[in-house]
Design an enzyme around this catalytic site. Structure first.
Site: not given
Lengths: 180, 432
Positions: A144-146, B298
């Site tokens: 998702c965000h590494g 986001y």
């Protein structure tokens, strides 16, 4: 308050019995409102049946060396990983100074069962499930965000602030654990 | 504009009877006769379009709620049943789902209109603040609604967004469990999200009433941005009906054509295919993206390397809008007469689009070509991570630095004394 009480300066500067009644009545109304609101708010906390699902048991012989099994506990995934000697060696030899959330590998496993790592499978960033065996440190990688985790489930790189959480668990016998 | 005299005269017996008891006909008649600046352009039609969007969402939503089952075991299947078995159900659901996107297209244009023409400046601060509140409620409502089909994106979107609250120090974790009603997103979560998704649109409707009340108290802004002097009222305003009912009506037709193109020809273009996979708490989709209208926020969330910092920046990006009336130091409302600010505004729109684009990309992916440049702190310079950071910096700088400074330093062009002056090119007015 107390518009009907006129003092010399016409402002009603002194506290009067009527002011007291106003404030007391207001405070009682606020207090009663809060007391009525609390059960409504509290009803949104986990219900008894949700809390009743608090623990599960797992047979560790189901996991092969180098493998991970994902089990569901309290609606969340739990990783049970049987680490290879090399992965274990990597986890124990990492100096604490290299860690974002310093914790020794020995503190994340149970004595005599150091090959088995049991952690919650939700990334400590925003809760995605990290992928097994990938990332720069051979542990997990969160797509998702590494965020990169090492073979002890400790955060090494990326936005996650904490290590993968080790849930409360205990060995019931040599091969059986109880989580929760 | 608000203090105009009521011109309504009850004609029939029943109207006279009603007028002394509940003057609702008078209220409506006064509303339609409202003196409105005569120079409003098509950017001013989005208010009416948004009102229509809210009505469409509530009407389709109430019908969908009659067929939907808010239970983790049945939610996905009940949505599929709406799509396949309920008479016209696919059309109703597609209208509702695309309606959310249309709602956001309109609200973004409506907000940019307000930003460009300085509609937030005195005496209209409360119109703007209530509007920001509506926008925030819209985001919350859209998020809650997106969870209901209980697909993969629904579930993981809920997981990620509720986890944002867990980032708050100390109280975050208990609040998170309270919000979810359990240790993880589950049936309790779905049930309360359904309840709140049904509630919030009516809260929005209430805020819309406040928004309009404030609008009619302070009066409409207009593209020239000047307040219409009392003695110019008759010349510079026209009654709302029929002038703006017709103009708004025409814009609504154009808007509905766009709406229909999406609903009938590309109903899933704005959605994500993964949401047609039932929710699975043990598998995260490879690439989680929110709906397009949340992407800029986001992107801001992901731009900050610290978890709580990212959450603060994301909410700050919306929060900064609330104090906008006090950040703008310029006396001139309309950017039509502020060439310097106009340039920064155009840049702001572009940056907003860039942020939206970045929000849908993987942070580590290169922006240009396929090559690496050099590592700056924690990521390659040629990556969406850094593009997002530069864009985020501009987003905040626009409100917190550029707006206060440019207002003090720029030289605005001459503002016309009346709204007819620019049309008549300064000559003596001969026509009405």
């Amino acid at each position: 308050m107390a518009e009907s009480v006129v003092t010399e300066n016409g402002e009603g500067g002194d506290a009067t019995r009527r002011d007291f009644i106003h404030i007391a009545a207001g405070a009682a109304a606020v207090g009663a409102g809060a007391m009525l609101a609390w059960p409504l708010i509290n009803s949104m906390n986990p219900a008894a049946d949700t809390l009743a699902l608090a623990s599960i048991e797992f047979d560790m012989t189901k996991v092969q060396e180098g493998q991970q099994i994902v089990i569901k506990w309290q609606g969340k995934p739990v990783f049970v990983r049987y680490r290879t000697p090399r992965e274990l060696q990597e986890a124990t030899s990492t100096p604490l100074s290299a860690l974002k959330d310093p914790q020794a590998d020995a503190d994340r496993v149970k004595d005599g069962h150091s090959q088995y790592l049991v952690v919650l499978g939700n990334c400590t960033h925003l809760g995605c499930i990290p992928t097994f065996g990938s990332g720069d440190f051979g542990g997990w990688f969160c797509p998702c965000h590494g965020s990169h985790y090492d073979t002890s489930g400790r955060i090494r790189k990326g936005p996650a602030p904490k290590n993968l959480v080790v849930p409360e668990y205990a060995y019931l016998s040599d091969t059986r654990i109880k989580i929760g | 504009m608000s203090d105009h005299e009521s011109t309504y005269v009850p004609k029939t017996g029943i109207e006279k009877w009603l007028d002394t008891r509940l003057p609702i006909v008078r209220f409506g008649a006064d509303y339609l006769a409202l003196p409105t600046p005569r120079n409003l352009n098509y950017w001013y039609t989005f208010g009416a379009i948004l009102a229509l969007c809210l009505v469409i969402q509530i009407a389709t939503g109430i019908i969908l709620a009659m067929h939907y089952v808010p239970n983790t075991e049945m939610a996905f299947a009940s949505v599929e049943r709406i799509m396949r078995d309920v008479n016209g159900g696919d059309l109703i659901r597609y209208t509702h789902a695309n309606g959310a996107s249309m709602f956001f297209i309109a609200v973004y244009l409506h907000m940019l209109r307000g930003l460009y023409y300085g509609s937030y400046k005195a005496p209209r601060e409360m119109i703007w603040i209530v509007g920001c509140l509506i926008f925030f409620l819209m985001i919350a409502t859209a998020f809650l609604g997106y969870v209901l089909p209980w697909g993969q994106m629904s579930y993981w979107g809920a997981e990620v967004i509720t986890n944002l609250i867990g980032a708050i120090p100390v109280v975050g974790e208990p609040i998170l469990i309270w919000l979810r009603g359990g240790p993880a997103i589950d049936n309790a979560t779905l049930n309360r999200f359904f309840s709140l998704h049904y509630l919030l649109p009516f809260v929005i409707a209430g805020c819309v009433v406040l928004h309009l009340w404030a609008l009619h108290t302070a009066g409409q802004n207009n593209p020239v941005g000047i307040l219409i002097p009392k003695d110019r009222q008759a010349k510079d305003t026209v009654p709302f009906h029929p002038y703006y009912t017709v103009k708004d009506g025409f814009a609504i037709i154009l808007f509905l054509i766009l709406f229909a193109v999406f609903v009938f020809f590309m109903p899933n273009a704005l959605g994500h295919a993964d949401n047609y996979i039932p929710a699975n708490p043990l598998v995260t989709p490879a690439h989680i993206v929110p709906e397009w209208y949340m992407l800029p926020f986001y992107a801001i969330l992901r731009a900050i390397p610290d978890k709580f910092g990212g959450v603060m920046a994301m909410f700050g990006a919306i929060g900064v809008l609330f104090i906008l009336p006090w950040l703008d130091t310029s006396k001139v409302r309309s950017m039509r007469y502020r060439p310097t600010m106009r340039t920064f505004f155009i840049l702001f729109v572009i940056v907003g689009l860039i942020l939206g684009w970045c929000g849908a990309q993987l942070p580590d992916a290169p922006v240009i070509g396929d090559f690496k440049t050099f590592i700056l702190i924690d990521g390659d310079l040629n990556s969406y991570l850094w593009l997002t950071r530069f864009a985020t910096a501009y987003y905040f700088a626009f409100f917190l630095i550029i707006m206060p400074l440019v207002g003090l330093r720029e030289t605005p062009q001459t503002i016309p004394a009346t709204i007819s002056e620019p049309v008549l090119s300064g000559t003596e007015e001969t026509k009405g």
